[in-house]
Design an enzyme around this catalytic site. Sequence first.
Site, PDB file in Angstrom:
ATOM      1  N   GLY A  66     -30.059  40.040   1.720  1.00 38.58           N
ATOM      2  CA  GLY A  66     -30.000  41.159   2.643  1.00 38.58           C
ATOM      3  C   GLY A  66     -30.684  40.829   3.951  1.00 38.58           C
ATOM      4  N   ASP A  67     -31.208  41.856   4.587  1.00 38.65           N
ATOM      5  CA  ASP A  67     -31.787  41.716   5.915  1.00 38.65           C
ATOM      6  C   ASP A  67     -32.906  40.681   5.955  1.00 38.65           C
ATOM      7  OD1 ASP A  67     -32.160  42.517   8.677  1.00 38.65           O
ATOM      8  OD2 ASP A  67     -33.996  43.478   7.985  1.00 38.65           O
ATOM      9  N   SER A  69     -33.580  38.119   3.902  1.00 40.08           N
ATOM     10  CA  SER A  69     -33.098  36.763   3.649  1.00 40.08           C
ATOM     11  C   SER A  69     -32.357  36.196   4.854  1.00 40.08           C
ATOM     12  CB  SER A  69     -32.160  36.744   2.433  1.00 40.08           C
ATOM     13  OG  SER A  69     -32.838  37.159   1.279  1.00 40.08           O
ATOM     14  N   SER A 112     -26.002  42.585  -0.908  1.00 38.58           N
ATOM     15  CA  SER A 112     -26.714  43.859  -0.859  1.00 38.58           C
ATOM     16  C   SER A 112     -25.853  44.919  -1.519  1.00 38.58           C
ATOM     17  CB  SER A 112     -26.987  44.249   0.597  1.00 38.58           C
ATOM     18  OG  SER A 112     -27.411  45.581   0.677  1.00 38.58           O
ATOM     19  N   ILE A 113     -26.417  45.614  -2.478  1.00 42.93           N
ATOM     20  CA  ILE A 113     -25.620  46.647  -3.136  1.00 42.93           C
ATOM     21  C   ILE A 113     -25.380  47.836  -2.221  1.00 42.93           C
ATOM     22  CG2 ILE A 113     -26.355  46.008  -5.458  1.00 42.93           C
ATOM     23  CD1 ILE A 113     -28.198  48.513  -5.341  1.00 42.93           C
ATOM     24  N   ASP A 114     -26.122  47.906  -1.106  1.00 44.10           N
ATOM     25  CA  ASP A 114     -26.010  49.061  -0.217  1.00 44.10           C
ATOM     26  C   ASP A 114     -24.666  49.143   0.502  1.00 44.10           C
ATOM     27  OD1 ASP A 114     -28.544  49.968  -0.832  1.00 44.10           O
ATOM     28  OD2 ASP A 114     -29.480  48.843   0.784  1.00 44.10           O
ATOM     29  N   ARG A 158     -31.552  51.900  -0.752  1.00 45.42           N
ATOM     30  CA  ARG A 158     -32.799  52.189  -0.028  1.00 45.42           C
ATOM     31  C   ARG A 158     -32.620  53.229   1.076  1.00 45.42           C
ATOM     32  NH1 ARG A 158     -35.839  47.149   2.342  1.00 45.42           N
ATOM     33  NH2 ARG A 158     -34.887  46.412   0.443  1.00 45.42           N
TER      34      ARG A 158
END
Length: 197
Positions: A66-67, A69, A112-114, A158
């Site tokens: 995600g962000d 990484s 990312s699951i988001d 999140r």
Amino acid sequence: QGYEGLVEGGDNIKQANWLSVSNIIQLGGTVIGSARCKAFTTRAGRLRAARNLVEHGITNLCVIGGDGSLTGADIFRSEWGELLEELVRDGQISEEVARENCHLNIVGLVGSIDNDFCGTDMTIGTDSALHRIMEVIDAITTTAQSHQRTFVLEVMGRHCGYLALVSGLASGADWLFIPESPPEDGWEDLMCERLGE
């Protein structure tokens, strides 16, 4: 173990072979390990990571995350030349080795699951997360019906309500909270009225 493996080196960096990747295709992506790495957020940590990569002749990285990484990957790439110069100055690598490893190639994949990243229909992990959520909903729906009870299910995300929204639509949820649309004052009474209907 992600960046932790780069910083620590040793057995964390090894060449994948047929045996090491056999029977993992059906497993989640974290089979390769994942870790938050405070050391990589520092220049000293990135210097150790650069040393470990050069030692193994690795100049290509595929970063899935995600962000944090992907931001880390961008910083690492931008500092690469300076890190190699510092390793040469400290006598940890020769100038020839630095020249051979002078360019770091990075491919970044959003894991990312988001599902909140522009430019992709679905980020890595989202489909798997939705699948698991729907399995859970299917399992508890019959219990909720037979006991005439209301069930509350909290899903991950999140700052993004994508998983909640899509799984709520797919399961016919009666009420839904997502961070993008906070509840208005008096929502409790409205929710009770809706559920009562």
